[in-house]
Design a protein around this motif. Structure first.
Motif: not given
Length: 368
Positions: A4, A2, A59-61, A75, A163
């Protein structure tokens, strides 16, 4: 991993109001993503109303899109305090009918600091805004309350590690009761929300201080283990002994504590008494699967008991099969021929077989 990205939403590329899915272009101000040196990134995911020109942190992938390159699949996200210019642009957008730039500016000027909070707390002040009809005023407050409320709920659920996509499912199911259910009855989510497993609910319950010996925890573990066990085996039931064993394993692996099996068994009895699950002898049935199976059974009985089966001469059927073979340019084997005969001679017939075994070819012979 993860990461940001913080920055300003430059443009909303796409949005689907029915499921809150959006695609944004973010002008990057800060990120912890290593080796990412571009000045903007595409952001995708489920989110409430967002405002172009305003600052957010996502935030995430990072994923690699085959056509559009690197994107951030989020997410969760967080909005910075909106600016006056951003609010004017937001209020005059297509989200709010009947409000132009001038009216939006009047609203922001009238409420000043913390505009959205103030509007929701004192909507009556909108009556003094010239050019804002009662109908548009009511729609404006209603839409704002829905969007802002959704965002607040999502932020709260994100704090609990849920999520966004799953959070929207929860929000859509419970509506205004979402936070009350999540914070007071977290195990209810296991029964109501498909895709939300026991582990997530149990982690949430632990954060909220619900004891590992709580009856509602045992019940949620039983419901989850029963449904999951049925999905794993293809059955509509589990033996009571197997269900209790699997539930104990789940409960004790989720939290490192040794439990009394009799207490779990007692909660299973309560679930049966309350018709939350069904019992036949030593078999425990998941409700949704039990009633689906019962519905199928009753329909089959109705078909079998309705009228008499029309008689078909076997020799006539075989001649028909030969005619179909000639017409379609195929050759049925003995099993396929028998299947066609059985289907024609019986009110109910079930045809099974793996891929490539000729089910479609048999059906063509039946209906030809």
């Amino acid at each position: 991993m993860e990461v940001y990205f913080s920055g300003t939403i430059e443009r909303i590329i796409f949005e689907n109001p029915s499921n809150f899915y959006r695609i944004l272009l973010l002008d990057i101000e800060d990120t912890d993503a290593e080796d990412f040196d571009d000045f903007e990134i595409i952001v995708t995911g489920t989110m409430a109303d967002v405002i172009e020109g305003e600052d957010y942190t996502f935030w995430g992938q990072i994923i690699q899109h085959s056509k559009y390159g690197e994107q951030l699949q989020i997410s969760r996200y967080e909005r910075a305090k909106p600016t006056k210019n951003g609010l004017v642009k937001y209020f005059s957008s297509s989200h709010f009918k009947g409000i132009g730039l001038k009216t939006a500016q009047k609203i922001v000027d009238s409420y000043g600091e913390n505009t959205i909070d103030e509007i929701l707390e004192h909507p009556e002040k909108l009556e003094s805004i010239a050019g804002l009809s009662a109908k548009n005023r009511e729609a404006f407050v209603s839409t704002l309350r829905l969007n802002y409320g959704t965002e607040m709920v999502l932020a709260k659920l994100a704090n609990y590690g849920i999520p966004n996509k799953l959070a929207f499912q929860i929000q859509n199911f419970y509506k205004e009761e979402t936070l009350d259910i999540v914070e007071n009855y977290p195990y209810q989510l296991v029964e109501d929300i498909k895709g939300l497993g026991f582990t997530i609910a149990d982690q949430l319950a632990a954060e909220l201080g619900i004891e590992s010996q709580a009856p509602e925890r045992f019940r949620a573990g039983l419901v989850h283990s029963l449904f999951q066990g049925c999905m794993d085996t293809g059955n509509t039931y589990m033996e009571a002994r197997d269900l209790l064993e699997q539930t104990l394993t789940l409960l004790e692996s989720s939290r490192p504590v040794e439990l009394d099996p009799s207490q779990v068994a007692q909660e299973l009895s309560h679930l049966i008494e309350e018709d939350k699950v069904q019992q036949i002898d030593t078999k425990i049935f998941d409700n949704s699967l039990f009633f689906a199976e019962e519905g199928i059974r009753s329909h089959l009985v109705r078909i079998l008991e309705k009228g008499k089966q029309k008689s078909h001469d076997l020799e006539t059927i075989q001649k028909h099969i030969a005619s179909v073979e000639k017409e379609l340019g195929i050759q049925y084997d003995s099993i396929q021929k028998q299947a066609i005969c059985d289907a024609i001679q019986n009110k109910v017939f079930i045809l099974t077989g793996g891929p490539g075994t000729g089910k479609t070819t048999v059906i063509n012979g039946i209906i030809a």
